[in-house]
Design an enzyme around this catalytic site. Structure first.
Site, PDB file in Angstrom:
ATOM      1  CB  THR A  72      -0.865   0.023   1.140  1.00 47.17           C
ATOM      2  OG1 THR A  72      -1.885  -1.012   1.079  1.00 47.17           O
ATOM      3  CG2 THR A  72      -1.801   1.265   1.151  1.00 47.17           C
ATOM      4  CG  ASP A 155      -1.731   6.118   8.737  1.00 48.91           C
ATOM      5  OD1 ASP A 155      -0.972   5.584   7.864  1.00 48.91           O
ATOM      6  OD2 ASP A 155      -1.959   5.502  10.020  1.00 48.91           O
TER       7      ASP A 155
HETATM    8 ZN   LIG Z   1      -3.261  -4.797   1.387  1.00 51.29          ZN
END
Ligand SMILES: [Zn+2]
Length: 539
Positions: A72, A155
Site C-alpha cells: 500500500t 493514513d
Molecule cells: Zn493490502
C-alpha cells in the site's frame, strides 16, 4: 463541394481545439486499494455506475505498479509523485532502521520515529519518510491559490497522495476520521464523523446477493488456521468497527467525507485548479479477509461502482469542470486454496521456515549466535542482518542466509544489497523487466535490506491465516503489479490503450492537463496523451 471542404476544415481544427481546452478546475484522484487489473477485467461487464462512466473515458487496463514490494505505502507513493519507490524512498509499508535508539527497530512508512514514545505500531502520522513532492505540493508551489485535500481510509494513503502541505488531510483511526493538515477543520468533518458514529452503532444485516455474486458464493476452507471464506455478506453487530471497516460501508463513509469537504471548501470553484485525492481502502480489507474470488469481493465491486456513480453525480451537480483519475496502489491474488479448486496448479502458501524468525533460529544454531540474527517482515521482501551479530560474523551470516533462501524450492530469486546497488535502472515496458530490475525500482541504498527475497509466482507469502487475513499481495508478479488507470472528463473522446503504462505516468499526465511544468528528468514517469486524435494533452 463547399460543404465537404468546410467539413474537412472542421476535422482539421477539431483536435487542436480539444487540446486547447481550458484546464479542469478540479482534479479528483482516486486510489482503490488492491483494485487489480484482474478484478477490473472480471467485473467491468457488470458495472453500471461510476466505474461504467470511467470506462467511457480513457482506459489503460494494464497500468503497472512496476516495482517489487507491491504494498500500500509504496504503491500510493508512486501515484501522485511520478516516481517509483527507489525515488520516493517508500520501499515498503515497514522496513528496519537499526540505528534507531528505541527498542522497536521497525519503522512504519508514514510515522515520525523522532517523536518520543513512537513505535511502528503506535506512531505519529508524518510525511517525513517521503522524499519527493506530490502533485498537490507542486500545484500549490506554482500557484498558492490551489487547494489540496487528501481523504483516505488509511493514513499511509492520505500521506502519500496528499504530500507535504495539503490544506486538509483525513484518515480513519479505528472509529472516526482524524484531521491533519493546515486549514483548521470546519463543520464537515464533524458532521460526517457523527453520521459514521450513528451508522456504526446500528447493526448491519447481510447484503442482498445479486445473481452475478450468487454463483461465487460458496465457502472454501482456508489453510494455516483460518476460517472458511467465500459466502460472506457483510452482516455485522452494532458497534463492530472492524466489520464496518471490512465492508462497503467504509468506502461509503470516506466518499461522504470527500463530498462534504469538497462542498465546504468549494474545491473547483476558486481561481486556480484544486486537487482532491481520495483513498478507498475497503477493497483491500475485503481482499485480505475473504480473498478476491468469492461473493464478498463481488459485493464490494458492485457497491464500489454504485458508490462512485453517486459521487460523480454529486460532483456533476456542482457544475465544476472536473477530471477524474482512478487507479490502485497494487493488485492482489486470491487464496491458494480456492485457486487450486479453480484450475491452478502450484498455488501455495509460503513455508513458515522462510520467515526471518525461523531462518534466524537455524542460523543461530549453526553459527553459535544469540538473538534474532535476521530481521524482516514475513517470508518476502527486505531482510536485515541483526546489528547485534558480532561484526566479524556478519558477512558469514549474510552468505549463509542468502544461500539458504536461494536453495529453497519456493524462492524465485535473492539479491544482496551490493547486487542491487550495482544493477542497472529498469527501462522499457514494465512487463519485460527482469526480477532484479523490479527489485531495483524498490531499492533505496539507505533503507533497503541486506538482501531481498522474491518468492515464485503463485506462492502467497501469508502462511499464518489464524489472525483474520487469508490472502495478500506484495510480490513482483503481474497479479500484484497490474492495475487499471482510468481518466474521465466531461466531453473527453474515449479510447482504450491495452499496452502497458505505469502509475508513475499519472502525475505528469495530470500536470500537463493543467499546464503545470515538471522539469524533464526530475521524475520517472512520462505524460500519457489523453487526446484520442493527433493533438496532444502533453506539452
Ligand atoms: Zn493490502
Amino acid at each position: 463541394m463547399k460543404l465537404r471542404l468546410a467539413a474537412a476544415a472542421l476535422a482539421l481544427s477539431a483536435p487542436a481545439a480539444a487540446a486547447e481546452r481550458p484546464p479542469p478546475k478540479l482534479i479528483v484522484a482516486i486510489s482503490v486499494d488492491q483494485f487489480s487489473a484482474d478484478l477490473f477485467a472480471q467485473y467491468r461487464q457488470h458495472f453500471t455506475g461510476g466505474l461504467r462512466r470511467l470506462e467511457e473515458g480513457v482506459v489503460f487496463p494494464s497500468g503497472y505498479q512496476s516495482h517489487n514490494v507491491t504494498e500500500t505505502c509504496p504503491g500510493h507513493s508512486t501515484i501522485l509523485t511520478g516516481d517509483r519507490p527507489a525515488r520516493t524512498g517508500i520501499i515498503a509499508n515497514e522496513w528496519f532502521d537499526q540505528s534507531l535508539a528505541r527498542p522497536d527497530k521497525q519503522v512504519y512508512c508514514s510515522e515520525d520515529p523522532s517523536v518520543p514514545g513512537s513505535s511502528s505500531e503506535h506512531y505519529t502520522v508524518s510525511t517525513q519518510f517521503l522524499k519527493v513532492p506530490t502533485l498537490g505540493d507542486r500545484m500549490k508551489a506554482a500557484d498558492p491559490r490551489s487547494r489540496s485535500v487528501a481523504i483516505a481510509g488509511k493514513d499511509r494513503a492520505a500521506i502519500m497522495m496528499g504530500g507535504y502541505g495539503p490544506d486538509q488531510r483525513w484518515y480513519w483511526t479505528g472509529r472516526s476520521y482524524t484531521f491533519g493538515g493546515k486549514a483548521a477543520p470546519a463543520a464537515a468533518g464533524a458532521v460526517v464523523n457523527a453520521e459514521v458514529a450513528a451508522a456504526l452503532a446500528r447493526p448491519m444485516p447481510a447484503m442482498p446477493l445479486p445473481a452475478v455474486c450468487e454463483a461465487r458464493s460458496r465457502p472454501v476452507p482456508v489453510g494455516g488456521g483460518g476460517k472458511p471464506v467465500g459466502d460472506g455478506r457483510f452482516a455485522r453487530a452494532a458497534g463492530d468497527a472492524r466489520g464496518f471497516r471490512i465492508s462497503p460501508e467504509f468506502d461509503a463513509a470516506t466518499v461522504a467525507l470527500a463530498t462534504a469537504v469538497r462542498g465546504e471548501m468549494h474545491l473547483g470553484e476558486g481561481p486556480a485548479t484544486d486537487i482532491l485525492a481520495v483513498g478507498l481502502s475497503a477493497t483491500d480489507y475485503v481482499g485480505h479477509t475473504y480473498g478476491t474470488e468469492g461473493a464478498e469481493m463481488c459485493l464490494q465491486m458492485l457497491a464500489l461502482d454504485r458508490l462512485l456513480g453517486d459521487f460523480f453525480r454529486a460532483l456533476d451537480a456542482t457544475g465544476v469542470d472536473y477530471v477524474v483519475m482512478l487507479t490502485a496502489d497494487h493488485g492482489g491474488n486470491d487464496i491458494p486454496e480456492r485457486e487450486a479448486e479453480h484450475g491452478i496448479t502450484g498455488a501455495a502458501r509460503a513455508d513458515p521456515a522462510l520467515s526471518p524468525g525461523a531462518m534466524g533460529k537455524v542460523l543461530a544454531a549453526r553459527l553459535h549466535l544469540r538473538g534474532p540474527v535476521l530481521l524482516g517482515n514475513g517470508a518476502v521482501g527486505d531482510f536485515y542482518v541483526d546489528k547485534a551479530v558480532p561484526a566479524p560474523m556478519r558477512q558469514r551470516v549474510l552468505r549463509e542466509a542468502v544461500a539458504a533462501y536461494r536453495a529453497h524450492p519456493q524462492v524465485a530469486a535473492v539479491y544482496t544489497h551490493a547486487e542491487l546497488a550495482a544493477a542497472p535502472q529498469p527501462a522499457g515496458p514494465p512487463e519485460t523487466w527482469s526480477l532484479i530490475q523490479r527489485a531495483k525500482a524498490s531499492f533505496d541504498p539507505q533503507r533497503s535490506g541486506d538482501f531481498v527475497v522474491q518468492l515464485k509466482p503463485r506462492v502467497t507469502s501469508l502462511f499464518d491465516t489464524s489472525r483474520g487475513s487469508v490472502a495478500t499481495h506484495g510480490s513482483p508478479w503481474d497479479y500484484d503489479r497490474r492495475v487499471p488507470i482510468l481518466f474521465w472528463r466531461k466531453g473527453m473522446i474515449p479510447f482504450e490503450q491495452p499496452l502497458s503504462v505505469e502509475t508513475v505516468d499519472i502525475m505528469p499526465t495530470l500536470a500537463a492537463l493543467i499546464g503545470l511544468r515538471v522539469p524533464a528528468g526530475e521524475i520517472d514517469g512520462h505524460c500519457l496523451d489523453l487526446d484520442a486524435g493527433p493533438a496532444s494533452t502533453c506539452r
